[in-house]
Write a protein that holds these residues in place. Structure first.
Motif, PDB file in Angstrom:
ATOM      1  N   ASP A 155      -1.252   3.908  -3.798  1.00  0.00           N
ATOM      2  CA  ASP A 155      -1.693   4.706  -4.956  1.00  0.00           C
ATOM      3  C   ASP A 155      -2.455   5.962  -4.537  1.00  0.00           C
ATOM      4  O   ASP A 155      -2.341   7.003  -5.172  1.00  0.00           O
ATOM      5  CB  ASP A 155      -2.584   3.859  -5.880  1.00  0.00           C
TER       6      ASP A 155
ATOM      7  N   GLU B 243      -1.883  -1.979  -2.410  1.00  0.00           N
ATOM      8  CA  GLU B 243      -1.610  -1.198  -3.604  1.00  0.00           C
ATOM      9  C   GLU B 243      -2.446   0.076  -3.606  1.00  0.00           C
ATOM     10  O   GLU B 243      -1.956   1.164  -3.941  1.00  0.00           O
ATOM     11  CB  GLU B 243      -1.931  -2.043  -4.853  1.00  0.00           C
TER      12      GLU B 243
ATOM     13  N   ARG C 126       6.235   4.000  -5.035  1.00  0.00           N
ATOM     14  CA  ARG C 126       5.247   3.631  -6.059  1.00  0.00           C
ATOM     15  C   ARG C 126       5.855   2.678  -7.088  1.00  0.00           C
ATOM     16  O   ARG C 126       5.183   1.737  -7.536  1.00  0.00           O
ATOM     17  CB  ARG C 126       4.696   4.885  -6.738  1.00  0.00           C
TER      18      ARG C 126
END
Length: 201
Positions: free
Chosen positions: A66, A62, A194
């Motif tokens: 990000d 993640e 995303r």
């Protein structure tokens, strides 16, 4: 001197012919060297970029998604899957097991990295990718681009009875090129990544 020229005029012609050939040859060699040098540096830059992307995206997390630059996300995530797939004995079978979001991203990266020419994509790739281009484009919001691909998709579908229409192919490639914006495409793909990161990691 005039007498010499009148007697050996053909040597003057030969001299200038050789001189012209030498200048032309030097010019061509210089151009070839510059072209070779430019291509070498382009390939070197591509290799450096691939190494950087591999280091950053080899393990998808993640945080990786990000913190990544929008312009790198599509290629980086696709590379991450490519690295896993190439270790498999049957890449096609393993590709089919990936989440649909990952297959979309992989397809979109292949499409853009090959130059985003619709007809070339359908000519050069297998059914598993050809079937995914239109829905993948729709998934990231490139609906007009997807619409333009539909007729070409049918022409290159082995199960379709639609004939190859060269005029239609040329028309579609030109229309697609007119509306396709690589930066917008990459931003749309980055947003999709995303929004779907849970499925992708």
């Amino acid at each position: 001197m005039a007498e010499w020229f009148s007697q050996y005029w053909y040597l003057v012609i030969v001299f200038f012919a050789v001189l012209a050939a030498t200048i032309f040859g030097t010019y061509k060699a210089s151009k070839a060297y510059k072209r070779h040098n430019r291509l070498f540096h382009e390939e070197e830059e591509k290799m450096k970029r691939l190494v950087e992307l591999k280091q950053k995206f080899e393990v998808l997390t993640e945080d990786t998604i990000d913190s990544a630059d929008d312009g790198d996300l599509l290629e980086g995530v696709a590379l991450s899957y490519q690295l896993k797939l190439q270790k498999q004995a049957d890449m096609t079978a393993e590709f089919e097991k990936l989440p649909i979001q990952a297959r979309y991203i992989y397809t979109l990266d292949i499409f853009s990295s090959e130059g985003a020419v619709v007809s070339e994509f359908y000519r050069n790739n297998g059914k598993e990718l050809k079937d995914l281009l239109v829905p993948a484009l729709r998934a990231i919001g490139e609906s007009e681009e997807a619409r333009l691909c539909v007729p070409i998709s049918s022409m290159f579908d082995d199960d379709s009875e639609v004939s190859i229409d060269k005029a239609k192919i040329d028309e579609t490639d030109a229309a697609f090129k007119n509306i396709f914006d690589l930066n917008k495409f990459k931003l749309a793909a980055a947003k999709y990544i995303r929004d779907n990161k849970t499925a992708l990691i």
